[in-house]
Design an enzyme around this catalytic site. Structure first.
Site, PDB file in Angstrom:
ATOM      1  N   TYR A   1      -0.124 -19.175 -10.477  1.00 52.35           N
ATOM      2  CA  TYR A   1      -1.390 -19.976 -10.138  1.00 52.35           C
ATOM      3  C   TYR A   1      -1.707 -21.393 -10.850  1.00 52.35           C
ATOM      4  CZ  TYR A   1      -6.153 -21.080  -9.149  1.00 52.35           C
ATOM      5  OH  TYR A   1      -7.269 -21.975  -8.713  1.00 52.35           O
TER       6      TYR A   1
ATOM      7  N   HIS B   1      -2.253   2.034  10.541  1.00 52.08           N
ATOM      8  CA  HIS B   1      -0.747   2.541  11.079  1.00 52.08           C
ATOM      9  C   HIS B   1       0.170   2.199  10.102  1.00 52.08           C
ATOM     10  CE1 HIS B   1      -3.090   2.220  15.023  1.00 52.08           C
ATOM     11  NE2 HIS B   1      -3.325   1.034  14.707  1.00 52.08           N
TER      12      HIS B   1
ATOM     13  N   TYR C   1       1.653   1.187   3.419  1.00 51.67           N
ATOM     14  CA  TYR C   1       1.775   1.681   1.847  1.00 51.67           C
ATOM     15  C   TYR C   1       0.639   0.749   1.139  1.00 51.67           C
ATOM     16  CZ  TYR C   1       3.048   2.552  -2.906  1.00 51.67           C
ATOM     17  OH  TYR C   1       2.730   2.977  -4.138  1.00 51.67           O
TER      18      TYR C   1
ATOM     19  N   LYS D   1      -3.012   5.043  -2.992  1.00 50.96           N
ATOM     20  CA  LYS D   1      -3.144   5.468  -4.438  1.00 50.96           C
ATOM     21  C   LYS D   1      -3.768   4.571  -5.185  1.00 50.96           C
ATOM     22  CE  LYS D   1       0.250   4.327  -7.317  1.00 50.96           C
ATOM     23  NZ  LYS D   1      -0.002   3.605  -8.691  1.00 50.96           N
TER      24      LYS D   1
ATOM     25  N   ASN E   1      -7.984  -6.267   7.842  1.00 48.11           N
ATOM     26  CA  ASN E   1      -7.203  -5.399   8.976  1.00 48.11           C
ATOM     27  C   ASN E   1      -5.539  -5.474   8.563  1.00 48.11           C
ATOM     28  OD1 ASN E   1      -7.002  -3.924  11.517  1.00 48.11           O
ATOM     29  ND2 ASN E   1      -5.732  -5.580  11.883  1.00 48.11           N
TER      30      ASN E   1
ATOM     31  N   ASN F   1       3.968  -2.505  -5.188  1.00 51.97           N
ATOM     32  CA  ASN F   1       3.365  -2.627  -6.473  1.00 51.97           C
ATOM     33  C   ASN F   1       4.297  -2.557  -7.616  1.00 51.97           C
ATOM     34  OD1 ASN F   1       3.943   0.003  -6.041  1.00 51.97           O
ATOM     35  ND2 ASN F   1       2.394   0.905  -6.792  1.00 51.97           N
TER      36      ASN F   1
ATOM     37  N   ALA G   1       0.181  -2.876  11.764  1.00 56.17           N
ATOM     38  CA  ALA G   1       1.191  -1.690  11.672  1.00 56.17           C
ATOM     39  C   ALA G   1       2.293  -1.782  10.731  1.00 56.17           C
ATOM     40  CB  ALA G   1       1.475  -1.198  13.015  1.00 56.17           C
TER      41      ALA G   1
END
Length: 220
Positions: A159, A124, A127, A112, A138, A147, A141
């Site tokens: 930072y 795979h 979230y 989302k 990439n 978030n 899984a």
């Protein structure tokens, strides 16, 4: 090292440069997804969509040529999916998604308010909330990009000895081009990974990870 957009992404062939205003940190792009989708024409479905897929608000969904939506996938508009993408059985797209070309959203993956550049694979059980993935990222899984802080407060980026407020209460991960996560990795809210970085399987990490790094244990 810097928080400039070019540190994380090569946007030379990205078709929507207005998502990345000059002289802004990369998380600003996530705030521009919804208004961008509201102003462009949607509802053009050129790919192969199974009649057993679930498209909610199809007039707000565009799917590019050569893309495949398998039976049992769930896509809620508004969203813009590029060419030659695959949305597999059991994928759950909750709206406000923009992808480039050649992306994979796989079984058990929930997405989302996220932005994928080209050739992103979240194949795979992932979230991805409020997350920005560079080209050729990439995800192993079971990768989870958290978030939301447990105390629901604004997310800041630490930072170069500074605490940089983002103005966002929800911010997942920002992974630069060619970054990879090992299986069952968990990124804390506001994680930034530079280009060509990776994490070992079953790692929990956060903060700023410089390009060409390997994360082997907890960071952040």
């Amino acid at each position: 090292m810097s928080l400039e957009i070019a540190y994380f992404f090569d946007l030379a062939d990205w078709p929507y440069p207005e998502l990345f205003p000059p002289n802004t940190p990369p998380w600003v792009a996530l705030t521009r997804i919804e208004p961008f989708l509201k102003k462009i024409p949607l509802g053009k479905i050129l790919g192969d969509v199974s009649p057993h897929a679930y498209l909610v608000n199809p007039h707000l969904i565009s799917i590019g040529e050569g893309s495949v939506v398998e039976p049992g996938a769930y896509i809620q508009g508004p969203c813009l999916i590029g060419n030659n993408c695959t949305i597999r059985h059991g994928a759950y797209v909750r709206g406000n998604l923009i992808t480039g070309n050649g992306c994979v959203i796989g079984h058990g993956t929930e997405v989302k308010n996220s932005l994928f550049l080209h050739d992103v694979h979240a194949a795979h059980f992932a979230y991805l909330g409020d997350t920005l993935l560079g080209s050729h990222v990439n995800l192993g899984a079971g990768t989870k990009c958290a978030n939301l802080r447990l105390d629901r407060q604004e997310i800041a980026i630490f930072y170069d000895g500074q605490r940089i407020p983002t103005g966002l209460r929800k911010l997942g991960a920002i992974l630069g081009d060619y970054a990879q996560t090992g299986c069952n990795s968990v990124t804390n809210p506001g994680t930034l990974m530079g280009k060509n970085s990776c994490s070992y399987p079953c790692t929990n990490f956060g903060g700023f990870i410089s390009s060409n790094s390997v994360v082997k244990g907890f960071i952040g």
